[in-house]
Scaffold this motif. Sequence first.
Motif, PDB file in Angstrom:
ATOM      1  N   ALA A 196      -8.672   3.652   0.838  1.00 42.33           N
ATOM      2  CA  ALA A 196      -9.616   4.148   0.000  1.00 42.33           C
ATOM      3  C   ALA A 196      -9.385   5.597  -0.288  1.00 42.33           C
ATOM      4  CB  ALA A 196     -11.039   4.100   0.371  1.00 42.33           C
ATOM      5  N   HIS A 197      -9.055   6.545   0.450  1.00 45.92           N
ATOM      6  CA  HIS A 197      -8.438   7.735   0.033  1.00 45.92           C
ATOM      7  C   HIS A 197      -7.419   7.789  -0.924  1.00 45.92           C
ATOM      8  CE1 HIS A 197      -6.817  11.691   0.623  1.00 45.92           C
ATOM      9  NE2 HIS A 197      -5.457  11.088   0.852  1.00 45.92           N
ATOM     10  N   TYR A 198      -6.272   6.888  -1.008  1.00 42.93           N
ATOM     11  CA  TYR A 198      -5.259   6.991  -1.668  1.00 42.93           C
ATOM     12  C   TYR A 198      -5.721   6.372  -3.042  1.00 42.93           C
ATOM     13  CZ  TYR A 198      -1.895   7.980   1.892  1.00 42.93           C
ATOM     14  OH  TYR A 198      -1.202   8.617   2.954  1.00 42.93           O
ATOM     15  N   ALA A 199      -6.589   5.254  -3.070  1.00 44.94           N
ATOM     16  CA  ALA A 199      -7.145   4.741  -4.193  1.00 44.94           C
ATOM     17  C   ALA A 199      -8.052   6.003  -5.128  1.00 44.94           C
ATOM     18  CB  ALA A 199      -8.036   3.547  -4.195  1.00 44.94           C
ATOM     19  N   PRO A 245       0.850  -1.147   0.002  1.00 44.31           N
ATOM     20  CA  PRO A 245       0.126  -0.074  -0.010  1.00 44.31           C
ATOM     21  C   PRO A 245       0.835   1.477  -0.006  1.00 44.31           C
ATOM     22  CG  PRO A 245      -0.009  -1.025   2.085  1.00 44.31           C
ATOM     23  CD  PRO A 245       0.663  -1.985   1.018  1.00 44.31           C
ATOM     24  N   PHE A 246       2.226   1.111   0.403  1.00 45.97           N
ATOM     25  CA  PHE A 246       3.098   2.368   0.534  1.00 45.97           C
ATOM     26  C   PHE A 246       3.168   3.029  -0.896  1.00 45.97           C
ATOM     27  CE2 PHE A 246       7.634   3.997   0.723  1.00 45.97           C
ATOM     28  CZ  PHE A 246       7.242   5.020   1.224  1.00 45.97           C
ATOM     29  N   LEU A 247       2.990   2.462  -2.021  1.00 44.14           N
ATOM     30  CA  LEU A 247       3.196   2.700  -3.406  1.00 44.14           C
ATOM     31  C   LEU A 247       2.235   3.958  -3.587  1.00 44.14           C
ATOM     32  CD1 LEU A 247       3.940  -0.512  -5.239  1.00 44.14           C
ATOM     33  CD2 LEU A 247       5.529   0.969  -4.247  1.00 44.14           C
ATOM     34  N   LEU A 248       1.077   3.833  -2.898  1.00 40.14           N
ATOM     35  CA  LEU A 248      -0.046   4.611  -3.414  1.00 40.14           C
ATOM     36  C   LEU A 248       0.217   6.229  -2.830  1.00 40.14           C
ATOM     37  CD1 LEU A 248      -3.008   2.517  -2.799  1.00 40.14           C
ATOM     38  CD2 LEU A 248      -1.618   2.835  -4.904  1.00 40.14           C
ATOM     39  N   PRO A 249       0.663   6.348  -1.656  1.00 37.99           N
ATOM     40  CA  PRO A 249       1.041   7.699  -1.053  1.00 37.99           C
ATOM     41  C   PRO A 249       2.368   8.120  -1.948  1.00 37.99           C
ATOM     42  CG  PRO A 249       1.583   6.298   0.907  1.00 37.99           C
ATOM     43  CD  PRO A 249       0.772   5.387  -0.368  1.00 37.99           C
ATOM     44  N   VAL A 250       3.235   7.396  -2.235  1.00 37.76           N
ATOM     45  CA  VAL A 250       4.611   7.742  -2.932  1.00 37.76           C
ATOM     46  C   VAL A 250       4.137   8.384  -4.274  1.00 37.76           C
ATOM     47  CG1 VAL A 250       6.537   6.903  -4.260  1.00 37.76           C
ATOM     48  CG2 VAL A 250       5.976   6.046  -1.911  1.00 37.76           C
ATOM     49  N   ALA A 251       3.164   7.623  -5.029  1.00 31.83           N
ATOM     50  CA  ALA A 251       2.413   8.419  -6.570  1.00 31.83           C
ATOM     51  C   ALA A 251       2.066   9.751  -6.007  1.00 31.83           C
ATOM     52  CB  ALA A 251       1.387   7.286  -6.763  1.00 31.83           C
ATOM     53  N   GLU A 252       1.205   9.789  -5.007  1.00 29.35           N
ATOM     54  CA  GLU A 252       0.553  11.001  -4.556  1.00 29.35           C
ATOM     55  C   GLU A 252       1.597  12.104  -4.423  1.00 29.35           C
ATOM     56  OE1 GLU A 252      -1.523  11.256  -0.989  1.00 29.35           O
ATOM     57  OE2 GLU A 252      -2.626  13.154  -1.494  1.00 29.35           O
ATOM     58  N   SER A 253       2.743  11.689  -3.496  1.00 23.00           N
ATOM     59  CA  SER A 253       3.493  12.681  -3.379  1.00 23.00           C
ATOM     60  C   SER A 253       4.251  13.177  -4.594  1.00 23.00           C
ATOM     61  CB  SER A 253       4.701  12.185  -2.346  1.00 23.00           C
ATOM     62  OG  SER A 253       4.139  11.907  -1.038  1.00 23.00           O
ATOM     63  N   LEU A 254       4.791  12.369  -5.184  1.00 25.09           N
ATOM     64  CA  LEU A 254       5.226  12.678  -6.779  1.00 25.09           C
ATOM     65  C   LEU A 254       4.476  13.460  -7.535  1.00 25.09           C
ATOM     66  CD1 LEU A 254       6.853   8.973  -7.783  1.00 25.09           C
ATOM     67  CD2 LEU A 254       8.049  11.353  -7.542  1.00 25.09           C
TER      68      LEU A 254
END
Lengths: 414, 78
Positions: free
Chosen positions: A170-173, A126-135
């Motif tokens: 769900a927020h990240y998705a 799941p950590f990949l999702l906040p990383v994408a968001e930060s990018l």
Amino acid sequence: MAAANAAARAGAEVVLVDGEPTLGGQYYRGTPQRVDPAVEHLAESAVWAMEGLRLHIRTGAADSPHRTGTVVDADAVVLATGAHDRVVPFPGWDLPGVYTAGAAQTLAKSQGIAVGARVVVSGTGPFLLPVAESLVKVGARVLGVCEANSGTGWLRHPRAANPGKMAELAHYAGMLLKLRVPLWRKTAVVAAHGTDRVTAVTIARLNPDWTIRATRRIEVDAVCVGHGFTPRLELAVAAGCALKDGFVAVDERGATSVPGVYAAGEITGIGGADLAAAEGEVAGAAAAGSESTKSLTGARRFAAALADAHPIKPGWQTWLTPETLVCRCEEVTYQALCAATDLDAAGVRTLKLTSRVGLGLCQGRMCGRNATELAATRLDQAFFDEAALHRRPIATPIRLSELAETPLEPQEDP
Amino acid sequence: MKVTIDGVEHTVEPGQTVAGALLRLGRISWRTTRNADRPRGVFCGIGVCFDCLVEVNGVPDVRACQRLLVDGDAVGTS
Ligand SMILES: Cc1cc2nc3c(=O)[nH]c(=O)nc-3n(C[C@H](O)[C@H](O)[C@H](O)COP(=O)(O)OP(=O)(O)OC[C@H]3O[C@@H](n4cnc5c(N)ncnc54)[C@H](O)[C@@H]3O)c2cc1C
Ligand code: FES
């Protein structure tokens, strides 16, 4: 931080020692944090060795020979040294422009830097999702997030009922949808191409065991990879704490097998920032001889379910070519590792000495687990001594000149 | 703050790491490996991999991702 606050509330005299210049660890970096004013905070302070309940500390700018040495004797120690990204190797993973997911996250959060303009994020968890968001927040175009597993198994997991965490995921998705970042399940970056920097990657559709089904190539200028986390266990291993399944074994109060030594956060199991803080609160209170009312059971179950849904499957080993580096520091190729195992390197130590894998500057922090897994497959036997992977007499790098001038006893206050 | 990178003066904001400053200048690699002479820059970003080494004020082998720049620092890449 949570442990220090809880211990201070319980009336203990608390010293918080952290290698970073600012509070907050990996998650809260870049957003200012406050700790109970009763806590003495030693920033930019690396604990490089631990003998019993005695901590050896160097304070000052990272890797500077001008740091000052101190020794602290404690009645109780709470270890919360966190984790770093695990990355499984693939051809080209040593090219500039290939970053760990954590590096991309850290550079975005604390330096405001996008590691590239056209980026693919790949790995599992799941950590990949906040990383994408930060990018995206710092201006990168994220072409897609490759999740090697199906990534939905945990949704149906009966133990996974944790509304808060589900909402976060769900927020990240939802965020990815909004940002138009596609999530490609059962896919992975299996090769990076370029001569002096990455210019393209091969993305593969994977079988459930992570062997390759089909590939396509896309142009990128950066790729961010993360296959879960490796706990930073040097201090816990130095303290003699028993390990369980690769993490520090703790009871429900955060106590380790060593009297007076407690542990919290990712070194006791990967669970994310909220669980780490809750564990810190419990362990901090216990270390101060008090008790927290917090229950960790639900959150731990959820973390375990998430981990179950994001395993590292052995098919990654088929991505390698003979020339692929296994150890980045000593530049040991897969071929060289195989040659060493053929000489019957039947243990972590022997394997290191014959192939030089893990003997470089990072001391096997990046490659240790990958190399032992490769060797285990090759030799068709498991020779996995978890503690041997993390046994490093000096927990964090210090210079020889510093070692020479270091005090061995606590100094009297002037 | 003013710092020099490979002899050239640059103005940087407080709080920037050496790696941050180099990346901002568009440099993604700044050292080569001992054996195969391969380029390296930031990989782990949190002080674990030692890919990002630079020289700061004459001291070699400083992790660029961990080191905060201070006024007057002289950074050298190999
Ligand atoms: C780069 C990175 C980014 C992450 N981003 C997220 C995210 O966005 N969301 C999320 O849920 N999770 C994230 N994680 C997972 C994250 O580790 C946890 O969620 C959370 O930060 C765990 O807290 P912790 O206290 O266990 O460890 P950490 O937050 O990692 O804190 C450990 C601290 O110990 C210090 N330390 C370690 N060894 C020593 C030593 N020898 N001497 C002195 N100090 C030492 C480190 O400097 C660090 O400040 C990230 C992990 C990494 C590696
Ligand atoms: S990038 Fe890994 S130590 Fe700096």
